[in-house]
Scaffold this motif. Structure first.
Motif, short mmCIF file in Angstrom:
data_model
loop_
_atom_site.label_atom_id
_atom_site.label_comp_id
_atom_site.label_asym_id
_atom_site.label_seq_id
_atom_site.Cartn_x
_atom_site.Cartn_y
_atom_site.Cartn_z
N ASP A 1 0.84 -1.19 0.00
CA ASP A 1 0.00 0.00 0.00
C ASP A 1 0.87 1.24 0.00
OD1 ASP A 1 -2.29 -1.53 0.19
OD2 ASP A 1 -2.26 -1.55 2.37
N VAL A 2 0.39 2.31 -0.64
CA VAL A 2 1.07 3.60 -0.51
C VAL A 2 0.02 4.62 -0.08
CG1 VAL A 2 2.38 5.41 -1.67
CG2 VAL A 2 2.79 3.02 -2.27
N ALA A 3 0.33 5.37 0.98
CA ALA A 3 -0.60 6.37 1.50
C ALA A 3 0.03 7.75 1.42
CB ALA A 3 -0.94 6.04 2.95
N TRP A 4 -0.77 8.74 1.08
CA TRP A 4 -0.32 10.14 1.01
C TRP A 4 -0.61 10.84 2.33
CZ3 TRP A 4 2.52 13.23 -2.02
CH2 TRP A 4 2.39 14.62 -1.86
N HIS A 5 0.35 11.62 2.82
CA HIS A 5 0.16 12.41 4.06
C HIS A 5 0.54 13.84 3.77
CE1 HIS A 5 0.09 8.90 6.90
NE2 HIS A 5 0.63 8.35 5.83
N ASN A 6 -0.38 14.77 4.00
CA ASN A 6 0.00 16.18 3.84
C ASN A 6 1.04 16.55 4.90
OD1 ASN A 6 -1.57 16.82 1.60
ND2 ASN A 6 -3.39 16.99 2.91
N ASN A 7 0.92 15.92 6.09
CA ASN A 7 1.88 16.19 7.16
C ASN A 7 2.73 14.95 7.40
OD1 ASN A 7 3.28 16.86 9.42
ND2 ASN A 7 1.48 17.18 10.74
N ILE A 8 3.73 14.77 6.55
CA ILE A 8 4.57 13.56 6.65
C ILE A 8 5.54 13.67 7.85
CG2 ILE A 8 6.38 14.36 5.04
CD1 ILE A 8 5.03 10.75 5.22
N ALA A 9 5.78 14.92 8.31
CA ALA A 9 6.76 15.10 9.39
C ALA A 9 6.34 14.35 10.65
CB ALA A 9 6.95 16.58 9.69
N SER A 10 5.05 14.35 10.98
CA SER A 10 4.59 13.65 12.19
C SER A 10 4.83 12.16 12.06
CB SER A 10 3.10 13.90 12.43
OG SER A 10 2.93 15.17 12.96
N ALA A 11 4.50 11.61 10.87
CA ALA A 11 4.72 10.17 10.66
C ALA A 11 6.21 9.86 10.70
CB ALA A 11 4.11 9.75 9.32
N SER A 12 7.05 10.75 10.17
CA SER A 12 8.51 10.52 10.18
C SER A 12 9.04 10.51 11.62
CB SER A 12 9.25 11.61 9.41
OG SER A 12 8.84 11.63 8.08
N TRP A 13 8.49 11.39 12.45
CA TRP A 13 8.93 11.43 13.86
C TRP A 13 8.52 10.16 14.62
CZ3 TRP A 13 12.17 13.86 17.06
CH2 TRP A 13 12.76 15.04 16.60
N ARG A 14 7.31 9.66 14.31
CA ARG A 14 6.88 8.40 14.97
C ARG A 14 7.80 7.26 14.56
NH1 ARG A 14 1.66 6.99 16.35
NH2 ARG A 14 1.38 5.70 14.50
#
Ligand code: KPL
Length: 300
Positions: free
Chosen positions: A162-175
């Motif tokens: 799966d590929v998901a788009w995130h407008n706020n990728i920074a939060s996911a990167s920090w997790r």
């Protein structure tokens, strides 16, 4: 779509195979040019892909609409910097590596840049790439020029879901950074598989508390408890994995610690937050790295 993949390791070859099978015009880009890249991937269901794919064609690169970077974090800035003058101004750069901080090392440029995080697991078995487990790839823009590129998620999803788009990728990167700050150094410290870390909840809590304090200062709302819950889930779902850092240390290679715990410490320092447990783990990994790099083995 014309796509160049920079870095033809396990993940790079997996994307090469999948994008080629989807009908895209793909090439690999290797540090040491070779006439072709022999891509040999075995899927989790046992099916295989075996083909020589083109590499290092500057004309292809000049017309590429996407540069997918699957290098280790410490290899990214010099490799991407060398390619920047050769790229079409509209070519998007998607960085897919553990850790954060490579983008700050690039010289000023106007390419659209995206950050990605993936849970697909692939490893080398001799000359073959074994796609061990399917997963999800999260991508999102890190520059203004990339905010309109959400259609890329759909294109990549068709090839390797799966590929998901995130407008706020920074939060996911920090997790994901929290996951790597726990699993990577601790698996080296205890020389164990990811799943064995379930024995060290107090230490995991210490690390998560420090990560959460920096995340809050960076504007990403979280708590030690929610990070710990997430990290424990990843420890369970990757229980049989040998973490990438433990693999690097065992093979006397340079690790990604500077972009994982090292990045956390740099951000913590800028906010004046002391991070004793992460500092201790950073120093342990650096000492191990230095012990073999000092004698000239594994230097990047
Ligand atoms: O990303 C990983 C790594 O090994 O680098 C984790 C998530 C820890 C899985 O092993």
């Amino acid at each position: 779509m014309k796509i160049t993949i920079l870095g033809c390791g396990a993940l790079g070859q997996l994307w090469l195979a999948k994008l080629y099978q989807q009908g895209h015009d793909v090439q690999g880009w290797l540090r040491v040019p070779q006439p072709f890249c022999a891509v040999n991937v075995i899927e989790p269901d046992g099916t295989s892909f075996n083909r020589n794919l083109p590499t290092n064609d500057p004309e292809h690169l000049r017309h590429s609409e996407l540069l997918l970077v699957t290098l280790k974090a410490w290899q990214v800035s010099s490799a991407v910097t060398a390619l920047l003058p050769k790229l079409n101004p509209r070519c998007a750069i998607l960085l897919l590596h553990n850790g954060i901080g490579t983008q700050e090392e690039l010289p000023p440029h106007s390419q659209p840049v995206l950050q990605g995080i993936t849970t697909h697991a692939a490893r080398h078995d001799g000359n073959t790439i074994v796609h061990v487990a399917n997963g999800t790839t999260h991508i999102g823009p890190t520059t203004q020029q990339a905010t309109h590129l959400s259609h890329l998620a759909e294109i990549l999803h068709q090839a390797l879901p799966d590929v998901a788009w995130h407008n706020n990728i920074a939060s996911a990167s920090w997790r994901k950074l929290a996951v790597n700050c726990v699993i990577n150094p601790l698996t080296v410290l205890y020389d164990c598989r990811n799943g064995d870390l379930q024995r060290y909840p107090e230490q995991i809590e210490l690390i998560c508390r420090e990560v959460a304090s920096v995340m809050e200062m960076e504007g990403h709302h979280t708590s030690c408890e929610s990070l710990m819950f997430y990290v424990m889930q990843v420890i369970q779902s990757t229980a049989d994995n040998t973490s990438s850092m433990l693999q690097d240390i065992r093979s006397q290679r340079h690790t990604e610690i500077d972009y994982i715990t090292g990045y956390l410490l740099r951000r913590g320092r800028s906010h004046g937050i002391p991070l004793p447990e992460n500092t201790r783990l950073f120093e342990i990994i650096k000492r191990k790295e230095n012990s073999y790099e000092r004698i000239g083995i594994g230097l990047p």
